[in-house]
Design a protein around this motif. Structure first.
Motif, PDB file in Angstrom:
ATOM      1  N   ALA A 238       0.821  -1.225   0.000  1.00  0.00           N
ATOM      2  CA  ALA A 238       0.000   0.000   0.000  1.00  0.00           C
ATOM      3  C   ALA A 238       0.845   1.261   0.000  1.00  0.00           C
ATOM      4  N   THR A 239       2.124   1.134   0.323  1.00  0.00           N
ATOM      5  CA  THR A 239       3.018   2.302   0.314  1.00  0.00           C
ATOM      6  C   THR A 239       3.902   2.322  -0.930  1.00  0.00           C
ATOM      7  N   SER A 240       3.554   1.506  -1.915  1.00  0.00           N
ATOM      8  CA  SER A 240       4.348   1.436  -3.144  1.00  0.00           C
ATOM      9  C   SER A 240       4.365   2.786  -3.855  1.00  0.00           C
ATOM     10  N   GLU A 241       5.379   2.988  -4.696  1.00  0.00           N
ATOM     11  CA  GLU A 241       5.445   4.228  -5.474  1.00  0.00           C
ATOM     12  C   GLU A 241       4.504   4.186  -6.675  1.00  0.00           C
ATOM     13  N   HIS A 242       3.939   3.016  -6.955  1.00  0.00           N
ATOM     14  CA  HIS A 242       3.044   2.855  -8.099  1.00  0.00           C
ATOM     15  C   HIS A 242       1.589   2.940  -7.639  1.00  0.00           C
ATOM     16  N   VAL A 243       0.835   3.852  -8.205  1.00  0.00           N
ATOM     17  CA  VAL A 243      -0.555   4.075  -7.804  1.00  0.00           C
ATOM     18  C   VAL A 243      -1.392   2.818  -7.951  1.00  0.00           C
ATOM     19  N   ILE A 244      -1.193   2.117  -9.048  1.00  0.00           N
ATOM     20  CA  ILE A 244      -2.016   0.930  -9.304  1.00  0.00           C
ATOM     21  C   ILE A 244      -1.818  -0.111  -8.208  1.00  0.00           C
ATOM     22  N   MET A 245      -0.586  -0.261  -7.725  1.00  0.00           N
ATOM     23  CA  MET A 245      -0.319  -1.232  -6.665  1.00  0.00           C
ATOM     24  C   MET A 245      -0.890  -0.754  -5.330  1.00  0.00           C
ATOM     25  N   GLN A 246      -0.816   0.543  -5.064  1.00  0.00           N
ATOM     26  CA  GLN A 246      -1.413   1.081  -3.841  1.00  0.00           C
ATOM     27  C   GLN A 246      -2.912   0.798  -3.800  1.00  0.00           C
ATOM     28  N   ASN A 247      -3.584   1.068  -4.901  1.00  0.00           N
ATOM     29  CA  ASN A 247      -5.034   0.858  -4.963  1.00  0.00           C
ATOM     30  C   ASN A 247      -5.399  -0.602  -4.750  1.00  0.00           C
ATOM     31  N   GLU A 248      -4.672  -1.488  -5.430  1.00  0.00           N
ATOM     32  CA  GLU A 248      -4.967  -2.918  -5.300  1.00  0.00           C
ATOM     33  C   GLU A 248      -4.804  -3.376  -3.851  1.00  0.00           C
ATOM     34  N   ALA A 249      -3.747  -2.908  -3.191  1.00  0.00           N
ATOM     35  CA  ALA A 249      -3.499  -3.311  -1.807  1.00  0.00           C
ATOM     36  C   ALA A 249      -4.575  -2.772  -0.866  1.00  0.00           C
ATOM     37  N   LEU A 250      -4.931  -1.498  -1.029  1.00  0.00           N
ATOM     38  CA  LEU A 250      -5.924  -0.879  -0.140  1.00  0.00           C
ATOM     39  C   LEU A 250      -7.294  -1.521  -0.286  1.00  0.00           C
ATOM     40  N   VAL A 251      -7.686  -1.821  -1.505  1.00  0.00           N
ATOM     41  CA  VAL A 251      -8.982  -2.479  -1.726  1.00  0.00           C
ATOM     42  C   VAL A 251      -8.975  -3.869  -1.105  1.00  0.00           C
ATOM     43  N   ALA A 252      -7.876  -4.607  -1.288  1.00  0.00           N
ATOM     44  CA  ALA A 252      -7.781  -5.948  -0.710  1.00  0.00           C
ATOM     45  C   ALA A 252      -7.852  -5.894   0.810  1.00  0.00           C
ATOM     46  N   LEU A 253      -7.174  -4.926   1.408  1.00  0.00           N
ATOM     47  CA  LEU A 253      -7.198  -4.785   2.870  1.00  0.00           C
ATOM     48  C   LEU A 253      -8.591  -4.400   3.361  1.00  0.00           C
ATOM     49  N   ALA A 254      -9.298  -3.558   2.611  1.00  0.00           N
ATOM     50  CA  ALA A 254     -10.666  -3.173   2.986  1.00  0.00           C
ATOM     51  C   ALA A 254     -11.587  -4.384   2.975  1.00  0.00           C
ATOM     52  N   ILE A 255     -11.463  -5.203   1.943  1.00  0.00           N
ATOM     53  CA  ILE A 255     -12.301  -6.408   1.851  1.00  0.00           C
ATOM     54  C   ILE A 255     -11.956  -7.374   2.972  1.00  0.00           C
ATOM     55  N   ALA A 256     -10.659  -7.550   3.221  1.00  0.00           N
ATOM     56  CA  ALA A 256     -10.229  -8.486   4.264  1.00  0.00           C
ATOM     57  C   ALA A 256     -10.723  -8.040   5.638  1.00  0.00           C
ATOM     58  N   SER A 257     -10.640  -6.742   5.920  1.00  0.00           N
ATOM     59  CA  SER A 257     -11.076  -6.250   7.230  1.00  0.00           C
ATOM     60  C   SER A 257     -12.594  -6.341   7.383  1.00  0.00           C
ATOM     61  N   ALA A 258     -13.323  -6.167   6.288  1.00  0.00           N
ATOM     62  CA  ALA A 258     -14.780  -6.298   6.351  1.00  0.00           C
ATOM     63  C   ALA A 258     -15.185  -7.744   6.588  1.00  0.00           C
ATOM     64  N   ILE A 259     -14.391  -8.674   6.083  1.00  0.00           N
ATOM     65  CA  ILE A 259     -14.717 -10.101   6.219  1.00  0.00           C
ATOM     66  C   ILE A 259     -14.285 -10.647   7.576  1.00  0.00           C
ATOM     67  N   ASP A 260     -13.084 -10.279   8.013  1.00  0.00           N
ATOM     68  CA  ASP A 260     -12.541 -10.875   9.238  1.00  0.00           C
ATOM     69  C   ASP A 260     -11.621  -9.880   9.948  1.00  0.00           C
ATOM     70  N   MET A 261     -12.227  -8.966  10.705  1.00  0.00           N
ATOM     71  CA  MET A 261     -11.440  -7.946  11.378  1.00  0.00           C
ATOM     72  C   MET A 261     -10.555  -8.544  12.458  1.00  0.00           C
ATOM     73  N   GLU A 262     -11.021  -9.615  13.055  1.00  0.00           N
ATOM     74  CA  GLU A 262     -10.273 -10.225  14.148  1.00  0.00           C
ATOM     75  C   GLU A 262      -8.878 -10.654  13.704  1.00  0.00           C
ATOM     76  N   SER A 263      -8.790 -11.200  12.482  1.00  0.00           N
ATOM     77  CA  SER A 263      -7.496 -11.663  11.969  1.00  0.00           C
ATOM     78  C   SER A 263      -6.607 -10.506  11.542  1.00  0.00           C
ATOM     79  N   MET A 264      -7.210  -9.337  11.365  1.00  0.00           N
ATOM     80  CA  MET A 264      -6.463  -8.188  10.845  1.00  0.00           C
ATOM     81  C   MET A 264      -5.859  -7.327  11.947  1.00  0.00           C
ATOM     82  N   LYS A 265      -6.388  -7.437  13.180  1.00  0.00           N
ATOM     83  CA  LYS A 265      -6.004  -6.492  14.229  1.00  0.00           C
ATOM     84  C   LYS A 265      -4.496  -6.470  14.481  1.00  0.00           C
ATOM     85  N   ASP A 266      -3.934  -7.630  14.683  1.00  0.00           N
ATOM     86  CA  ASP A 266      -2.502  -7.671  15.015  1.00  0.00           C
ATOM     87  C   ASP A 266      -1.616  -7.180  13.867  1.00  0.00           C
ATOM     88  N   PRO A 267      -1.822  -7.672  12.630  1.00  0.00           N
ATOM     89  CA  PRO A 267      -0.990  -7.144  11.534  1.00  0.00           C
ATOM     90  C   PRO A 267      -1.144  -5.639  11.354  1.00  0.00           C
TER      91      PRO A 267
END
Length: 732
Positions: free
Chosen positions: A624-653
């Motif tokens: 998500a901190t990549s210098e490439h916008v396309i990679m930042q977007n892909e990472a942020l969307v994936a993290l949003a979906i993951a946190s919506a599905i299973d926040m418990e697994s996301m807290k520590d990371p």
């Protein structure tokens, strides 16, 4: 009495009216007061109702936001992926050429381990040897001519000795016709009397043809160059012999600059319009050798209009091999100059070159023609001209004729020609013409290359398929024609200790073929992902890079494929290793992008759990901190979906990676891309629906960052920021 009673009644009425008015006034006042109270209460109730509506609206937003979130994420994702696809298409042509170049370089590195592959350096040596052999062959012919001229010269000398018996015969040739005497005679000559100059020129030419040591340098220093230039300028009968002398002198690099300074190039150029083939041959050789490896002089030649004349000479005398060789070598030296390419584009040179390629008597001639075609083929205009003139078909026909042999020169020709076809396919129009809706001769031959035992043809075949697969219609057509099984079989041949370049090129072809959605479904049904997963054990970064990109393309928009691959522990374990590839940023980036794609396209609890268990979330945060916008977007969307599905697994990371300060910094970055900020808001929105994360968002003062975005020029961004502020503002 009645009147009295009436008066009393009236008085009583008057007396009663006064207190009644007072009562009425009091009642009126009380009513007004009550009305005011009611009005105030109503206003309070209305205000309360409005507040309740606001609160209820906010609660409703909170309640429906989770449901809408995936839709918003999906819309944002779709928008980002469309943008990404456009970006990838824009850069694909440039990347394609880089990939081809990289594949060719890797092939040359690996070639040392292949018994049947010729080292790249050998190609240059062979081309150079070919040129030398051509010049040696020409020199032999010239020696024969000179020998005849020497015989005539000797007869003249013999006659002189007989007519002057005072000169001892054993010294006559050495004294009268020695090189130094001949040079002296020529240098002091004030009038170009042909009968006097010819014997001296014969002597000079004989010394050059005999390869007498330092003869050329001695001649250049003798001061005869201006005399030679004058002889050429006068266009006398000695011009042909003088041009030959100059050509032989110019073999030595040390005399080329003196020849230029004496103006020999300028006086030689008009002789290219001569209709005497021997004069054309000598003139061409002289000019070519003087200007060899001299970019300024070569550019001057092009400016003087030499290109059209060289082409016309080959058209006029196509069967004169020595003369054709001279013209081809000249074009070979000039073809890298932009102005020369422009001139050749106007002359339709392709038909001349293909004619000579088909009648080439040896590998040397083939290599020179192929080198010219390669240099000219870098121009998009000439790519199309070549395709329309049948150059790819001629190259393909030549390859067919040379296949199966083991001669190194023939193998080298196959390599150069197949690489040239791949290069010509980089032009969209030329590529489409060669494809011919799948029935083109070149395309049919390319398919046969995939099944060849020649590694070079396998490589060129895979690269050519990748080039043909640059538009959806071609991809669909090639899938219909059954190209995929050939590529998979080829890849499987090179899994263990195979050719890295072939693997890289084969995966490039599969990736391009998988871009159309309809092709993805069919390729998945055919088991493509399972078959290419065998390459997971590869230790070669170029193969790893292309394999990851191919798998990512296969799961794009394919929920089932993403679900299957996302639950594959072996695959995830290998991807985790590649996410930490310190020496190859490309592999590291593609591995993270595949992780994001598995979550984005599967939207599965199982996949999120599997990725989290494999410790993949931290790689997505880093992405998500990549210098490439396309990679930042892909990472942020994936993290949003993951946190919506299973926040418990996301807290520590999230906590370990300090995600929230990172997101805050993204929102406040004045140079940050709008699409990245929107994706960051999508993730923040997902986090805000968790009570624990909501408190942490408040604790890092995320509200302040969101408030700054509410008046952003992007209404979409501003609206999203306002919605999240409303959620964070509700502390109930």
């Amino acid at each position: 009495m009645e009147n009295l009673n009436r008066e009393e009644v009236r008085d009583n009425q008057i007396q009663m009216e006064e207190p009644q008015q007072f009562v009425y006034q009091q009642l009126r006042n009380r009513l007004q007061s009550r009305l005011c109270q009611l009005r105030d209460r109503q206003e309070q109730e209305i205000h309360a109702a409005q507040q309740e509506q606001v609160i209820h609206a906010a609660q409703q937003e909170q309640e429906i936001h989770a449901a809408k979130q995936e839709q918003e994420i999906a819309a944002a994702q779709q928008e980002q992926e469309i943008h990404a696809a456009q970006q990838e298409q824009v850069i694909h042509a440039a990347q394609q050429e880089q990939e081809i170049h990289a594949a060719q370089q890797e092939q040359e590195i690996h070639a040392a381990k292949q018994e049947q592959v010729i080292h790249a350096a050998q190609q240059e040596q062979e081309i150079h040897a070919a040129q030398q052999e051509q010049e040696i062959h020409a020199a032999k012919q010239e020696q024969e001519i000179a020998a005849a001229q020497q015989e005539q010269c000797s007869s003249v000398v013999g006659a002189a000795v007989i007519s002057n018996p005072g000169i001892p015969s054993q010294y006559s040739v050495g004294l009268i016709y020695s090189l130094s005497e001949a040079l002296k005679a020529i240098s002091v000559s004030t009038e170009l009397i042909e009968e006097e100059l010819k014997p001296h020129l014969d002597t000079v030419l004989a010394a050059l043809l005999e390869k007498k040591k330092d003869a050329a340098v001695e001649i250049a220093k003798s001061g005869i160059l201006p005399t030679l230039a004058q002889a050429l300028r006068s266009k006398s009968s000695l011009s042909c012999q003088v041009a030959l002398v100059v050509a032989e002198m110019a073999r030595e690099a040390a005399v080329r600059e003196p020849c230029i300074e004496a103006g020999l190039v300028k006086v030689l150029l008009p002789h290219l319009n001569n209709n005497n083939q021997e004069m054309l041959l000598n003139t061409g050789r002289a000019i070519g050798r003087i200007c060899f490896d001299n970019s300024y002089q070569q550019d001057q030649l092009v400016q003087s209009g030499v290109i059209p004349r060289l082409v016309s000479i080959m058209r006029e005398y196509p069967e004169n091999d020595p003369l054709v060789n001279v013209c081809l070598l000249a074009l070979c030296n000039l073809a890298d100059i932009d102005s020369a390419r422009e001139a050749l584009a106007e002359l339709d040179v392709a038909d001349v070159l293909t004619f000579q390629l088909k009648r080439a008597p040896d590998a040397e001639r083939r290599h020179v023609i192929l080198e010219i075609l390669g240099s000219l083929g870098e121009s998009d205009t000439l790519k199309l001209q070549f395709a329309e003139s049948g150059v790819p078909e001629a190259l393909s026909e030549m390859i067919r004729g040379l296949q199966g042999g083991s001669d190194p020169h023939d193998l080298c020709s196959i390599k150069i020609a197949s690489n040239l076809i791949v290069s010509l396919l980089l032009g969209d129009e030329s590529m489409q013409k060669c494809f011919g809706e799948g029935s083109g001769l070149v395309y049919q031959d390319v398919l046969s290359w995939l099944q060849s035992s020649n590694t070079q043809l396998q490589l060129s075949g895979a690269l050519a398929i990748a080039n043909f697969a640059r538009n959806d219609s071609n991809c669909v057509k090639m899938l219909d024609l059954g190209v995929v099984p050939h590529i998979l079989t080829l890849l499987e041949q090179h899994v263990d200790e195979g050719d890295v370049s072939v693997q890289h090129a084969g995966l490039s072809a599969l990736r391009n073929l998988a871009i159309p959605a309809s092709n993805k479904v069919r390729m998945l049904e055919d088991g493509v992902t399972e078959r290419i997963k065998t390459l997971l054990r590869s230790d070669m970064p170029p193969v790893q890079f292309k394999l990851l990109g191919t798998l990512r393309m296969m799961v794009d928009g394919q929920e089932e494929a993403a679900l299957v691959l996302g639950r594959d522990a072996t695959l995830l374990g290998r991807v985790m290793e590649w996410c930490e590839a310190k020496d190859h940023a490309g592999v590291r980036g593609e591995a993270s992008r595949l992780l994001a794609a598995l979550i984005r396209h599967s939207r599965s609890t199982e996949v999120v759990h599997a990725v989290a268990k494999a410790d993949g979330i931290r790689h997505l945060i880093s992405m998500a901190t990549s210098e490439h916008v396309i990679m930042q977007n892909e990472a942020l969307v994936a993290l949003a979906i993951a946190s919506a599905i299973d926040m418990e697994s996301m807290k520590d990371p999230f906590s370990d990676a300090e995600l929230l300060p990172m997101l805050k910094k993204m929102l406040e970055d004045p140079a940050g891309a709008v699409e990245v900020k929107f994706s960051a808001l999508g993730l923040i929105c997902s986090l805000a629906n968790s009570s624990m994360m909501k408190q942490e968002l408040v604790s890092v003062n995320m509200k302040e960052s969101l408030s700054k975005l509410t008046d952003h020029s992007s209404s979409k961004l501003a609206s999203q920021a306002s919605s999240i502020l409303a959620i964070l503002g509700d502390t109930s």
